[in-house]
Design an enzyme around this catalytic site. Structure first.
Site, PDB file in Angstrom:
ATOM      1  N   ASN A   8       2.245  -8.008  -0.374  1.00  0.00           N
ATOM      2  CA  ASN A   8       1.805  -8.508  -1.783  1.00  0.00           C
ATOM      3  C   ASN A   8       2.533  -7.637  -2.766  1.00  0.00           C
ATOM      4  OD1 ASN A   8       0.708  -9.655  -3.803  1.00  0.00           O
ATOM      5  ND2 ASN A   8      -1.407  -8.929  -3.493  1.00  0.00           N
ATOM      6  N   LYS A  10       2.579  -8.043  -5.819  1.00  0.00           N
ATOM      7  CA  LYS A  10       1.595  -8.162  -7.152  1.00  0.00           C
ATOM      8  C   LYS A  10       2.747  -8.394  -8.193  1.00  0.00           C
ATOM      9  CE  LYS A  10      -1.848  -5.594  -4.737  1.00  0.00           C
ATOM     10  NZ  LYS A  10      -3.070  -4.814  -4.954  1.00  0.00           N
ATOM     11  N   HIS A  93      -7.314 -13.651  -4.109  1.00  0.00           N
ATOM     12  CA  HIS A  93      -7.172 -12.247  -4.158  1.00  0.00           C
ATOM     13  C   HIS A  93      -8.080 -11.573  -5.107  1.00  0.00           C
ATOM     14  CE1 HIS A  93      -5.602  -8.237  -4.827  1.00  0.00           C
ATOM     15  NE2 HIS A  93      -4.993  -8.363  -3.526  1.00  0.00           N
ATOM     16  N   GLU A  95      -7.799  -9.410  -7.327  1.00  0.00           N
ATOM     17  CA  GLU A  95      -7.170  -9.341  -8.664  1.00  0.00           C
ATOM     18  C   GLU A  95      -7.602 -10.418  -9.369  1.00  0.00           C
ATOM     19  OE1 GLU A  95      -3.777  -7.331  -7.597  1.00  0.00           O
ATOM     20  OE2 GLU A  95      -4.931  -5.627  -6.910  1.00  0.00           O
ATOM     21  N   GLU A 165     -10.407  -7.670   2.665  1.00  0.00           N
ATOM     22  CA  GLU A 165      -9.893  -6.883   1.642  1.00  0.00           C
ATOM     23  C   GLU A 165     -11.267  -6.313   0.648  1.00  0.00           C
ATOM     24  OE1 GLU A 165      -5.511  -7.146   0.528  1.00  0.00           O
ATOM     25  OE2 GLU A 165      -6.388  -8.697  -0.506  1.00  0.00           O
ATOM     26  N   GLY A 171      -5.483  -0.572  -3.784  1.00  0.00           N
ATOM     27  CA  GLY A 171      -4.957   0.349  -4.796  1.00  0.00           C
ATOM     28  C   GLY A 171      -5.671   1.587  -4.916  1.00  0.00           C
ATOM     29  N   SER A 211      -5.205  -0.544   0.785  1.00  0.00           N
ATOM     30  CA  SER A 211      -4.460   0.805   0.694  1.00  0.00           C
ATOM     31  C   SER A 211      -3.801   1.038   2.268  1.00  0.00           C
ATOM     32  CB  SER A 211      -5.392   2.030   0.516  1.00  0.00           C
ATOM     33  OG  SER A 211      -6.071   1.899  -0.823  1.00  0.00           O
TER      34      SER A 211
HETATM   35  P1  PGA Z   1      -2.992  -2.181  -1.781  1.00  0.00           P
HETATM   36  O1  PGA Z   1      -3.245  -3.646  -2.095  1.00  0.00           O
HETATM   37  O2  PGA Z   1      -2.201  -1.946  -0.358  1.00  0.00           O
HETATM   38  O3  PGA Z   1      -2.088  -1.535  -2.760  1.00  0.00           O
HETATM   39  O4  PGA Z   1      -4.250  -1.571  -1.740  1.00  0.00           O
HETATM   40  C1  PGA Z   1      -3.468  -4.518  -1.150  1.00  0.00           C
HETATM   41  C2  PGA Z   1      -3.770  -5.862  -1.672  1.00  0.00           C
HETATM   42  O5  PGA Z   1      -4.142  -5.829  -2.782  1.00  0.00           O
HETATM   43  O6  PGA Z   1      -3.482  -6.805  -0.971  1.00  0.00           O
END
Ligand code: PGA
Length: 248
Positions: A8, A10, A93, A95, A165, A171, A211
């Site tokens: 992803n 983003k 997601h 976000e 998640e 993140g 992460s």
């Molecule tokens: P990240 O993001 O690996 O940077 O934690 C994962 C995600 O948001 O799907």
């Protein structure tokens, strides 16, 4: 069975030149990879540049709108993504839930829209830090899962992929422990089994995200039993991403 690795990106990178380089390097570095099914979800505007049918990398959308077309300023439909060869679409997601106020009812409509066009929805679920501290992980997962799947026919349920998640792990560089992630995975399977059937629950693919990098990917696949991972930051560095995929 192959593990599913979804990258992803983003809202990254900021130029098409960088996006193309990242995509091509991953493609080159993993051309002989046999153990993983690879999907990249770039920002929508880069999708037209990655239309090589022979690529080993499949494409996914990071979001969608469920209507095919019309007066929906700023939105991208499932149909448009299908026409750009996307096979997967991330839905719900954290976000999207947090910054764009997506609620469970909208998420449910999006999942139905994706299934209606025969694409694969990847439903993202997970508790916040506050939910975790209040001991509400399972209550939150149950609510998110049931609301997202409301009214979806049994024969379509098995086409959905789940991504556990935990919001606090996204993140932050602080991934969930494999033990805790495993408990969440088993819990999601239990809900599916109770609501539908055990055989259906067994068929559903569950990914871990939050992460993930080359130092912990094996913990989630080999130790916690996930069938793949959803990778954010670590997918933006092609050397790190290639290393991560090769470890599976
Ligand atoms: P990240 O993001 O690996 O940077 O934690 C994962 C995600 O948001 O799907």
């Amino acid at each position: 069975m192959k593990s599913l690795i979804i990258a992803n990106w983003k809202m990254n990178p900021i130029t098409i030149g960088e996006a193309e380089k990242l995509f091509r390097e991953v493609e080159k570095g993993l051309k002989d990879s046999k153990k993983a099914e690879l999907v990249i979800c770039p920002p929508f505007i880069y999708l037209p540049f990655f239309q090589n049918k022979k690529s080993l990398i499949k494409l996914g959308g990071q979001n969608c709108f469920f209507q095919d077309k019309g007066a929906f300023t700023g939105e991208i439909s499932v149909l448009m993504l299908k026409n750009l060869k996307c096979q997967y679409i991330l839905i719900g997601h954290s976000e999207r839930r947090h910054f764009f106020s997506e609620n469970n009812s909208l998420i449910n409509k999006k999942i139905k829209g994706v299934l209606g066009k025969k694409l694969i929805p990847v439903l993202c679920l997970g508790e916040s830090k506050a939910d975790k501290e209040k001991g509400k992980i399972q209550a939150v997962l149950k609510k998110q899962l049931e609301a997202a799947l409301k009214g979806i026919k049994k024969e379509n349920i098995e086409k959905i992929i789940l991504a556990y998640e935990p919001v606090w792990a996204i993140g932050t560089g602080k991934a969930c422990s494999p033990d805790q992630a495993k408990i969440a995975r088993i819990f999601l399977k239990k809900i599916l089994s109770q609501k539908f059937s055990r055989s259906l629950a067994e068929k559903i693919i569950i990914l871990y995200g939050g992460s993930v990098d080359s130092s912990n990917v094996q913990d989630f696949i080999k130790e916690a039993g996930f069938q793949g991972v959803l990778v954010g930051s670590a997918s933006l560095n092609y050397q790190e991403f290639i290393k991560l995929v090769r470890l599976i």
